[in-house]
Design a protein around this motif. Structure first.
Motif, PDB file in Angstrom:
ATOM      1  N   ASN A 158       0.940  -1.152   0.049  1.00  0.00           N
ATOM      2  CA  ASN A 158      -0.071   0.137  -0.052  1.00  0.00           C
ATOM      3  C   ASN A 158       0.846   1.403  -0.037  1.00  0.00           C
ATOM      4  N   ARG A 159       1.675   1.064   0.833  1.00  0.00           N
ATOM      5  CA  ARG A 159       2.878   2.525   0.828  1.00  0.00           C
ATOM      6  C   ARG A 159       3.506   2.470  -0.411  1.00  0.00           C
ATOM      7  N   ALA A 160       3.869   1.472  -1.296  1.00  0.00           N
ATOM      8  CA  ALA A 160       4.644   1.596  -2.361  1.00  0.00           C
ATOM      9  C   ALA A 160       3.844   1.965  -3.454  1.00  0.00           C
ATOM     10  N   GLN A 288      -9.418  20.341  -2.453  1.00  0.00           N
ATOM     11  CA  GLN A 288     -10.186  19.044  -1.824  1.00  0.00           C
ATOM     12  C   GLN A 288      -8.919  18.097  -1.427  1.00  0.00           C
ATOM     13  N   GLU A 289      -8.116  17.930  -2.308  1.00  0.00           N
ATOM     14  CA  GLU A 289      -6.831  16.761  -2.095  1.00  0.00           C
ATOM     15  C   GLU A 289      -6.053  17.407  -0.877  1.00  0.00           C
ATOM     16  N   LEU A 290      -5.865  18.688  -0.763  1.00  0.00           N
ATOM     17  CA  LEU A 290      -5.352  18.943   0.520  1.00  0.00           C
ATOM     18  C   LEU A 290      -5.933  18.998   1.761  1.00  0.00           C
ATOM     19  N   ILE A 291      -7.322  19.083   1.786  1.00  0.00           N
ATOM     20  CA  ILE A 291      -8.063  19.250   2.798  1.00  0.00           C
ATOM     21  C   ILE A 291      -8.156  17.612   3.287  1.00  0.00           C
ATOM     22  N   MET A 292      -8.218  16.785   2.338  1.00  0.00           N
ATOM     23  CA  MET A 292      -8.228  15.295   2.791  1.00  0.00           C
ATOM     24  C   MET A 292      -7.070  14.812   3.159  1.00  0.00           C
ATOM     25  N   MET A 293      -5.954  15.631   2.969  1.00  0.00           N
ATOM     26  CA  MET A 293      -4.590  15.012   3.541  1.00  0.00           C
ATOM     27  C   MET A 293      -4.460  15.749   4.854  1.00  0.00           C
ATOM     28  N   ARG A 294      -5.046  16.447   5.239  1.00  0.00           N
ATOM     29  CA  ARG A 294      -5.074  17.197   6.843  1.00  0.00           C
ATOM     30  C   ARG A 294      -5.051  16.105   7.899  1.00  0.00           C
ATOM     31  N   GLY A 295      -4.223  16.090   8.589  1.00  0.00           N
ATOM     32  CA  GLY A 295      -4.083  15.326   9.826  1.00  0.00           C
ATOM     33  C   GLY A 295      -3.484  13.885   9.724  1.00  0.00           C
ATOM     34  N   ARG A 296      -3.068  13.721   8.243  1.00  0.00           N
ATOM     35  CA  ARG A 296      -2.366  12.377   8.012  1.00  0.00           C
ATOM     36  C   ARG A 296      -1.152  12.368   8.315  1.00  0.00           C
ATOM     37  N   LYS A 297      -0.836  11.178   8.843  1.00  0.00           N
ATOM     38  CA  LYS A 297       0.869  10.959   9.225  1.00  0.00           C
ATOM     39  C   LYS A 297       1.864  11.259   8.222  1.00  0.00           C
ATOM     40  N   GLY A 298       2.767  11.970   8.388  1.00  0.00           N
ATOM     41  CA  GLY A 298       3.775  12.143   7.237  1.00  0.00           C
ATOM     42  C   GLY A 298       3.484  13.299   6.235  1.00  0.00           C
ATOM     43  N   THR A 299       2.327  14.212   6.555  1.00  0.00           N
ATOM     44  CA  THR A 299       1.824  15.138   5.542  1.00  0.00           C
ATOM     45  C   THR A 299       2.837  16.467   5.967  1.00  0.00           C
ATOM     46  N   ASP A 300       3.268  16.957   4.879  1.00  0.00           N
ATOM     47  CA  ASP A 300       4.259  18.389   5.228  1.00  0.00           C
ATOM     48  C   ASP A 300       3.266  19.443   5.180  1.00  0.00           C
ATOM     49  N   LYS A 301       3.188  20.080   6.607  1.00  0.00           N
ATOM     50  CA  LYS A 301       2.276  21.076   6.688  1.00  0.00           C
ATOM     51  C   LYS A 301       2.784  22.404   6.097  1.00  0.00           C
ATOM     52  N   ASN A 302       3.873  22.654   6.197  1.00  0.00           N
ATOM     53  CA  ASN A 302       4.583  23.710   5.304  1.00  0.00           C
ATOM     54  C   ASN A 302       4.349  23.977   4.020  1.00  0.00           C
TER      55      ASN A 302
END
Length: 942
Positions: A158-160, A288-302
């Protein structure tokens, strides 16, 4: 069938590697040279085949042995297949192939290149086969360990690459495990014969499989309803290799170099795109893609923040720009690592600037409305709305304001209050007030009065603890900031005339710069008028909790400015003291702070009993720091770590603290002025303890063998108490006024004068109580000179003491003297009477205990119903010449009662009635004291 299928797979692998042709050629040459030996070798191999095919358990054991000893390159599937051709092939290859053939084979093997995806899927298939092998021998320990490996391998896949559906081989393995587990649980006899480790692994596997299969219920159900008919052919197994990863990314990873993922490539592509090529739908999809990525582990907030800032600049419509601003502010708030830590100050400044720009944007385009319940459409196919058409965007301006206020509050909790950083942070308070004013005006235009009342409460909580001097300093600071903004405005206008590229970042230039105050920010000059307007608006439009907090803030503010009676009336009319226990903890803390401020106000006004009543309840708990939220106790054993975190988050910043040393001094001095009179009076009827904490302190200091010079507040108060108990009011005043906490009181001179006056009055009371019985008469003028108090004060104090019977005397108006009378009982007699009362209680308790043991409790209860005699009855009987006696609780009649009886005609008791006895004793005392009074008056006339 399975063995035939495995046999076909092994043959296919052998054909691909080219080994089958070589082994067949070598086998023919061996036959021509040694025909007998070949036959013998075949018989030997066939005998080995039939010998180990006796049982399934022996077969598995033999295959595992061969796997570990000879066949390192073959897979677990080749071990299960035990055909003659494989045995011949392996034997011939081992002894008959020459070195050149081995080299060619190794070169062919090195030339095979497989992608990382195929390697991972192949590993997944091997693990599934291993689970099936363990299922054959009922090895639940192996099944459990391989099941964990299977899930880890699936996570790697899944990660690959982004899988859109679960691999079929994984679903099939879950289905087989579920069926096999159900069969194993149903077979109770087999479970009884299991080893302890195997049974434990079975139970853990049942729980893990049940928990794991909840996520794949739909796939398992679909597999059961329409099972794939792929078990008969060899090609379907190979299809599972490809189907398991058919939803991965389009770009292949050859395993030799690390390439960027699809999401990373999209980021780079979007940030590098020309703004002219970006459409309205593309921006919404990317948002929408950025909103869905909020809070996920490994997301670059900057990186998310940079992308959203770019989207704000390249927005196609004004409504879309407003929506992107809302998303950008939410992304700023996400940059805080946890809720227990405050938002970094540079990020807080950027967030404030973004909110101010958003408010200006909404004011400039009034057709854009904001609704926190609105669901924004982020589909790519949509087109932007027409400019000027009414548009609604999703967002919560009130939530942004409250979050910014809370983050500012949390930062003040963490920063050291004795540094310059704390002062610089306090200077940001006008920014919060300006934001609150602009958001309030925005919602006032929309008619949302309940929201405006919540904002008014936030403003009230920024003003209620400020004095007029502090408020004036804050308004001066705000005017200076506005002037700086006005001076810098022409330069900014000149720079803006040159134009700027919307794709270039402008919001990142001065990240550490302070936020500029808006030019339309209005500061009210009168603090009292501002507080009155805010509180009145809250009373009309807010809910109950908001009203209660506003009432407490108003009471605190009035107490701070010495309006005690208004604050007291508001508190009593609101009945908050009755319902405060049902409110939240923050409101209870505000109530405690308000009670402390009311107590200080009453003390400044000279209302000592009211001040002590307000403060004694706070100090009765023994946790004054905790209930005022000005410190955390060191007793960690009664709280969990979560409770400690919540308590730390409720702490007040340093500039809102009430000085605890001043509070303790006021509480102890109030108790001293009320309790010292009882400290010197040993009469139990007049001794009423008001402050238990003060009496505990007195008892502690009485036990000390040596009392040194005072050092802290308690030492000063105890020293003054002992001085007052001897009537030395000057020493008491000097000791109390030497405290340094009086520098914190605004009206220091008036408070100290009031305090000295109270000490003089209490010293006068104590002096008359102790030394009054030793005087025959005391002149008022002498008392005025001795205690430096006016004559009216002496008359008032002495009259109150006479009325309350604390001293025995009377006024002689012609000579302005106090004539002291004999009290009739000395101190020793009072102690003896107290001892008699305690002994009588002890006798009654012993009689009750004896009655319980002997069964005569009913008689004692009947006796208890009769009225008991008090001390006055004992005194009268003692004065009755012993005519009435008590012997072991029984009444013995005298001769007069025997002759006349209690109810007969001549039955008058000896001694008359109580009223006549009391009157006669009063007359006798008056006749005895009259000559002495006349002698005193004649002596003064001479």
């Amino acid at each position: 069938k399975r063995r035939e299928r495995e046999k076909g797979r092994c043959l296919q692998i052998a054909i691909e590697s080219g080994r089958l042709e070589i082994s067949n050629g070598a086998l023919k040459a061996e036959k021509e040279k040694q025909p007998g030996k070949t036959t013998e070798h075949r018989n030997t191999m066939s005998s080995r085949f039939f010998a180990r095919g006796s049982s399934s358990e022996e077969e598995e054991t033999e295959s595992e042995t061969e796997e570990t000893s000879t066949e390192e390159e073959t897979s677990s599937e080749e071990e299960d297949s035990s055909s003659e051709e494989e045995e011949e092939k392996s034997g011939v290859n081992k002894f008959l192939l020459d070195s050149s053939d081995d080299d060619s084979d190794s070169e062919d093997a090195r030339r095979v290149v497989r992608s990382a995806k195929d390697k991972r899927v192949e590993e997944l298939t091997h693990i599934v086969e291993e689970i099936r092998n363990k299922m054959k021998i009922n090895d639940w320990v192996g099944i459990s360990s391989n099941f964990d490996k299977l899930n880890k391998q699936l996570d790697k896949i899944n990660r690959a690459g982004a899988l859109t559906k679960v691999p079929k081989i994984y679903v099939k393995a879950l289905l087989e495990l579920e069926d096999f587990l159900a069969a194993a649980l149903a077979n109770k006899e087999a479970r009884k014969g299991m080893s302890k480790s195997n049974a434990k692994a079975l139970n853990s596997m049942r729980q893990n499989l049940k928990k794991n299969n909840k996520e794949y219920e739909a796939e398992i159900k679909a597999r059961r309803e329409a099972p794939e008919k792929s078990d008969d052919s060899d090609s379907d197994e190979s299809d599972e290799y490809s189907d398991s990863y058919e939803s991965g990314s389009e770009e292949e990873d050859d395993g030799f170099e690390k390439v960027k993922s699809k999401s990373e490539k999209k980021k780079v592509q979007f940030m590098q795109m020309d703004p002219k090529d970006i459409t309205y739908g593309l921006i919404m999809k990317k948002s929408q893609e950025l909103i869905m990525m909020r809070g996920r582990k490994g997301t670059d907030k900057n990186e998310q923040v940079k992308t959203m800032e770019f989207m704000v600049r390249v927005s196609k419509t004004e409504s879309q720009r407003g929506q992107m601003m809302m998303n950008l502010i939410s992304a700023y708030f996400d940059m805080s690592s946890s809720l227990s830590l405050h938002l970094p100050i540079p990020v807080w400044n950027r967030c404030c600037r973004a909110v101010l720009k958003l408010l200006d944007h909404l004011k400039k385009y009034p057709y854009i409305s904001v609704d926190d319940a609105y669901e924004q459409d982020y589909s790519e196919e949509q087109e932007g709305p027409t400019e000027g058409e009414a548009v609604t965007i999703a967002g919560n301006l009130l939530g942004f304001l409250e979050r910014l206020d809370d983050e500012w509050f949390k930062s003040l909790q963490v920063i050291d209050p004795h540094t310059e950083d704390y002062l610089n942070r306090l200077k940001d308070e006008p920014v919060i007030l300006a934001l609150a004013q602009k958001v309030s005006s925005h919602f006032a235009k929309a008619g949302a009065l309940s929201v405006v009342s919540r904002i008014a409460l936030r403003q009230t909580e920024h003003f209620y603890y400020k004095t007029q001097a502090v408020y004036n300093a804050m308004t001066t600071l705000a005017d200076m900031k506005k002037k700086e903004v006005k001076d810098a405005a022409p330069e900014a206008t000149g720079e803006a005339e040159g134009g700027e590229d919307p794709a270039k970042p402008t919001a990142e230039e001065d990240l550490d710069a302070t936020v500029e105050l808006p030019s339309d920010f209005v500061v009210e000059g009168d603090l009292f008028k501002l507080m009155k307007d805010l509180v009145d608006f809250i009373y009309k439009n807010a809910d109950e909790r908001t009203k209660a907090r506003a009432m407490l803030c108003d009471i605190y503010h009035k107490s701070l400015h010495n309006d005690f009676y208004t604050a007291r009336d508001l508190l009593l009319m609101s009945h908050l003291q009755d319902t405060i226990h049902n409110m939240d903890i923050s409101t209870q803390i505000l109530f405690n702070r308000t009670m402390a401020q009311i107590g200080l106000c009453a003390f400044r006004k000279g209302l000592i009993p009211e001040a002590h009543h307000c403060l004694s309840e706070l100090y009765a708990s023994g946790r004054i720091r905790e209930i005022l939220a000005q410190g955390v106790a060191l007793r960690y054993h009664d709280r969990t770590p979560e409770q400690e975190k919540l308590e730390k988050r409720r702490q007040m910043p340093f500039h809102m603290h009430i000085n605890l040393e001043l509070l303790e001094a006021v509480n102890l001095i109030s108790a001293m002025l009320l309790e010292t009179i009882h400290l010197v009076n040993i009469n139990s009827e007049t001794r009423r303890r008001v402050s238990k904490s003060f009496w505990r302190l007195v008892e502690h200091y009485d036990k000390l063998t040596f009392l040194g010079p005072p050092e802290n507040v308690r030492d000063h108060v105890m020293t003054a108490t002992y001085a007052m108990s001897q009537g030395e009011w000057k020493k008491a005043c000097d000791t109390i006024t030497s405290l340094t906490v009086w520098n914190l009181v605004p009206q220091k001179t008036e408070v100290l004068e009031m305090l000295c006056t109270k000490v003089k009055e209490q010293a006068l009371k104590i002096y008359l109580t102790i030394y009054g019985p030793h005087y025959s008469s005391i002149a008022v003028e002498q008392l005025c000179n001795l205690f430096e108090v006016p004559e009216a004060t002496v008359q008032s104090i002495v009259s109150r003491l006479i009325i309350s019977e604390e001293i025995h005397g009377s006024w002689h108006q012609p000579t302005q003297t106090i004539v002291m009378r004999d009290a009739g009982t000395t101190s020793l007699q009072k102690l003896a009477l107290r001892c008699v009362d305690k002994v009588s209680m002890l006798i009654d308790n012993n009689e009750k205990a004896l009655g319980l043991r002997t069964g005569s409790l009913r008689e004692l209860e009947d006796d208890d119903r009769k009225p008991r005699k008090g001390r006055r009855d004992w005194d009268e009987e003692r004065r009755g010449d012993g005519r009435k006696q008590r012997f072991r609780g029984k009444h013995v009649a005298t001769g007069w009662e025997k002759r006349g009886g209690k109810g007969g005609k001549g039955g008058k008791q000896y001694g008359g009635s109580r009223r006549s006895d009391g009157y006669a004793s009063f007359q006798r005392r008056k006749e005895r004291e009259a000559p002495r009074e006349m002698q005193t008056l004649r002596r003064r006339d001479q």
